[in-house]
Motif scaffolding. Structure first.
Motif, PDB file in Angstrom:
ATOM      1  N   MET A   1       0.825  -1.199   0.000  1.00  0.00           N
ATOM      2  CA  MET A   1       0.000   0.000   0.000  1.00  0.00           C
ATOM      3  C   MET A   1       0.866   1.259   0.000  1.00  0.00           C
ATOM      4  N   THR A   2       1.938   1.246   0.789  1.00  0.00           N
ATOM      5  CA  THR A   2       2.831   2.406   0.859  1.00  0.00           C
ATOM      6  C   THR A   2       3.481   2.674  -0.490  1.00  0.00           C
ATOM      7  N   ARG A   3       3.851   1.604  -1.180  1.00  0.00           N
ATOM      8  CA  ARG A   3       4.480   1.746  -2.496  1.00  0.00           C
ATOM      9  C   ARG A   3       3.504   2.383  -3.502  1.00  0.00           C
ATOM     10  N   LYS A   4       2.245   1.984  -3.440  1.00  0.00           N
ATOM     11  CA  LYS A   4       1.240   2.543  -4.339  1.00  0.00           C
ATOM     12  C   LYS A   4       1.035   4.027  -4.063  1.00  0.00           C
ATOM     13  N   ILE A   5       1.005   4.410  -2.813  1.00  0.00           N
ATOM     14  CA  ILE A   5       0.859   5.825  -2.452  1.00  0.00           C
ATOM     15  C   ILE A   5       2.057   6.613  -2.963  1.00  0.00           C
ATOM     16  N   PHE A   6       3.248   6.061  -2.799  1.00  0.00           N
ATOM     17  CA  PHE A   6       4.455   6.736  -3.276  1.00  0.00           C
ATOM     18  C   PHE A   6       4.434   6.873  -4.799  1.00  0.00           C
ATOM     19  N   SER A   9       1.923   9.487  -5.831  1.00  0.00           N
ATOM     20  CA  SER A   9       2.446  10.814  -5.496  1.00  0.00           C
ATOM     21  C   SER A   9       3.499  11.253  -6.510  1.00  0.00           C
ATOM     22  N   ARG A  10       4.383  10.353  -6.874  1.00  0.00           N
ATOM     23  CA  ARG A  10       5.422  10.654  -7.853  1.00  0.00           C
ATOM     24  C   ARG A  10       4.813  10.968  -9.221  1.00  0.00           C
ATOM     25  N   ARG A  14       5.020  14.433 -11.309  1.00  0.00           N
ATOM     26  CA  ARG A  14       5.507  14.453 -12.686  1.00  0.00           C
ATOM     27  C   ARG A  14       4.497  15.146 -13.605  1.00  0.00           C
ATOM     28  N   GLN A  15       3.231  14.820 -13.456  1.00  0.00           N
ATOM     29  CA  GLN A  15       2.195  15.416 -14.296  1.00  0.00           C
ATOM     30  C   GLN A  15       2.085  16.919 -14.044  1.00  0.00           C
ATOM     31  N   GLN A  16       2.244  17.350 -12.799  1.00  0.00           N
ATOM     32  CA  GLN A  16       2.231  18.784 -12.496  1.00  0.00           C
ATOM     33  C   GLN A  16       3.396  19.497 -13.173  1.00  0.00           C
ATOM     34  N   ASN A  17       4.548  18.856 -13.215  1.00  0.00           N
ATOM     35  CA  ASN A  17       5.709  19.443 -13.887  1.00  0.00           C
ATOM     36  C   ASN A  17       5.488  19.546 -15.388  1.00  0.00           C
ATOM     37  N   VAL A  18       4.909  18.502 -15.979  1.00  0.00           N
ATOM     38  CA  VAL A  18       4.613  18.531 -17.416  1.00  0.00           C
ATOM     39  C   VAL A  18       3.617  19.647 -17.717  1.00  0.00           C
ATOM     40  N   ASN A  19       2.547  19.739 -16.933  1.00  0.00           N
ATOM     41  CA  ASN A  19       1.542  20.779 -17.146  1.00  0.00           C
ATOM     42  C   ASN A  19       2.124  22.172 -16.964  1.00  0.00           C
ATOM     43  N   SER A  20       3.016  22.326 -16.011  1.00  0.00           N
ATOM     44  CA  SER A  20       3.681  23.623 -15.787  1.00  0.00           C
ATOM     45  C   SER A  20       4.547  24.001 -16.997  1.00  0.00           C
ATOM     46  N   ALA A  21       5.254  23.033 -17.552  1.00  0.00           N
ATOM     47  CA  ALA A  21       6.087  23.292 -18.726  1.00  0.00           C
ATOM     48  C   ALA A  21       5.229  23.687 -19.923  1.00  0.00           C
TER      49      ALA A  21
END
Length: 108
Positions: A1-6, A9-10, A14-21
């Protein structure tokens, strides 16, 4: 479960960075109307056309100085190969005019 949350989150980061670019790139591409929201696809296609437009202008300005003929795409950034159907008939990009930035257009 922790791995899925991580992982989630990652991916969100990443998607926020792409959208910002993309948002930054949209601000640099002159469009008509200026506040037109472009899709990612339209943004990339217009960016390529705008870069080739600027390269062509720079090539034409250097002609008298160097005596070398500009061959449309002097830097070879976007080879003139087979074009996509949307670009040939203008179906996707006909609604947008790419013009040189005027005094009101800010370039960093």
């Amino acid at each position: 479960m922790t791995r899925k949350i991580f992982t989630n989150s990652r991916e969100r980061w990443r998607q926020q960075n792409v959208n910002s670019a993309f948002a930054k790139l949209r601000k640099l591409i002159p469009t008509h109307p200026p506040d037109k929201k472009l899709s990612k696809n339209e943004t990339l296609r217009l960016a390529m056309r705008y870069i080739n437009f600027l390269v062509k202008i720079l090539g034409e300005q250097s002609l008298p100085q160097t005596g070398v003929a500009a061959q449309g795409n002097i830097l070879g950034l976007f080879p003139q190969g087979p074009r996509l159907p949307e670009l040939e008939d203008g179906a996707v990009l006909n609604d947008y005019r790419v013009s040189s930035p005027g005094p009101s257009h800010h370039l960093p």
